[in-house]
Design a protein around this motif. Structure first.
Motif, PDB file in Angstrom:
ATOM      1  N   ALA A  34      56.618  48.414 108.149  1.00  0.00           N
ATOM      2  CA  ALA A  34      56.728  48.582 109.601  1.00  0.00           C
ATOM      3  C   ALA A  34      58.075  49.189 109.974  1.00  0.00           C
ATOM      4  CB  ALA A  34      56.554  47.234 110.301  1.00  0.00           C
ATOM      5  N   ALA A  35      59.137  48.695 109.352  1.00  0.00           N
ATOM      6  CA  ALA A  35      60.474  49.235 109.630  1.00  0.00           C
ATOM      7  C   ALA A  35      60.584  50.677 109.165  1.00  0.00           C
ATOM      8  CB  ALA A  35      61.539  48.376 108.944  1.00  0.00           C
ATOM      9  N   THR A  86      61.234  46.709 113.995  1.00  0.00           N
ATOM     10  CA  THR A  86      60.638  47.762 114.818  1.00  0.00           C
ATOM     11  C   THR A  86      61.356  47.885 116.154  1.00  0.00           C
ATOM     12  OG1 THR A  86      58.454  47.449 113.805  1.00  0.00           O
ATOM     13  CG2 THR A  86      58.523  48.502 115.965  1.00  0.00           C
ATOM     14  N   THR A 146      58.640  52.927 111.594  1.00  0.00           N
ATOM     15  CA  THR A 146      59.343  53.011 112.877  1.00  0.00           C
ATOM     16  C   THR A 146      60.572  53.909 112.773  1.00  0.00           C
ATOM     17  OG1 THR A 146      58.637  50.763 113.434  1.00  0.00           O
ATOM     18  CG2 THR A 146      60.453  51.687 114.715  1.00  0.00           C
ATOM     19  N   ALA A 187      63.538  51.088 117.235  1.00  0.00           N
ATOM     20  CA  ALA A 187      63.080  51.803 118.424  1.00  0.00           C
ATOM     21  C   ALA A 187      64.224  51.977 119.417  1.00  0.00           C
ATOM     22  CB  ALA A 187      61.924  51.048 119.077  1.00  0.00           C
TER      23      ALA A 187
END
Length: 287
Positions: free
Chosen positions: A248-249, A201, A252, A205
């Protein structure tokens, strides 16, 4: 854009022998980049990029790696580099100021691209490939700044030069993040005990923020956004449908891509409303 921040892409002095040398260097660099790209892809047999270093650079090596289909963008970038090499070699472009400023930087990016393939495929040195791709990214940032500061008055130049260099920068930004992640995983980095999803993440980001920075500096240029969003989208595809699975990746990556896209659209709408949109014959800022 103020005239103090940019310089027109016009001839500032008669053609000289140094201009011919520069044109030849760019053409040779393009040929070398294409040949080594074919070798690195395994077109002539041998190890391909995905199989190099025990698969450390494959599409399923890390949560940051884009799905395999994403790498097809290289065919567009290489085609653009060849087009630029041919275009800048034309007699009418020999003394154009922006090519004088860009030529050797573009040639350097081509040679670094070739060096990356040599480091990753022939030597199998992932950390060396990180050093090379970071250098390549730095060169592409320099090229982007030069492109922004020397706007063209030609649609052809806008597509061939601005478009190619923008796509190149956007994609290498994503590739750099993936390359660094691959090197860390190969070295056995455990993330200081933190979950891999958290690290993914953070890295994604940062990649998204770099895209926002490019959009702001480039005043909403489209080409860098296209390739960066392309790369992030395929990272998401890889994490939702491939290995390693990492929700999650994936989320993101999609959010980062959406943010970059929105920022570019907002910047361009503001330019239109403020009256600073491009007049006919000034396509560079849209590239």
């Amino acid at each position: 854009m103020s005239t103090a921040a940019t310089r027109p892409a016009t001839a500032t002095a008669p053609p000289a022998s140094a201009d011919v040398v520069r044109q030849v260097v760019v053409v040779v660099g393009a040929v070398l980049a294409i040949v080594l790209a074919a070798v690195g892809s395994g077109a002539f047999g041998g190890t391909s990029v995905s199989g190099a270093s025990g698969g450390a650079l494959s599409a399923d090596a890390t949560p940051i790696a884009p799905a395999t289909t994403a790498f097809s963008i290289w065919s567009v970038i290489y085609a653009g580099l060849v087009a630029y090499a041919v275009y800048q070699a034309l007699p009418g472009q020999r003394a154009v100021d922006r090519h004088r400023r860009l030529g050797y930087w573009v040639a350097a990016s081509m040679l670094l691209n070739a060096a990356w393939l040599f480091a990753a495929v022939q030597l199998g040195q992932v950390w060396l490939s990180v050093v090379v791709i970071v250098a390549l990214l730095a060169v592409l940032v320099r090229i982007f700044l030069l492109v922004v500061r020397t706007p063209t008055r030609s649609w052809v130049d806008a597509v061939v030069t601005d478009g190619t260099m923008g796509l190149y920068l956007g994609w290498v930004s994503v590739a750099t993040a993936a390359n660094v992640a691959a090197a860390l995983v190969e070295s056995g980095f455990d993330g200081f005990g933190l979950p891999s999803g958290l690290w993914s993440t953070i890295v994604l980001a940062v990649a998204g923020l770099s895209g926002v920075a490019v959009a702001v500096v480039g005043r909403g240029r489209i080409a860098p956004m296209l390739s960066l969003v392309w790369g992030l989208a395929w990272v998401a595809v890889g994490r939702f449908s491939g290995q390693p699975l990492d929700t999650a990746a994936g989320v993101t990556a999609l959010v980062a891509a959406a943010v970059v896209l929105v920022v570019v659209v907002v910047l361009r709408v503001r330019a239109e409303r403020s009256g600073s949109a491009l007049a006919p014959g000034e396509p560079t800022r849209a590239s």
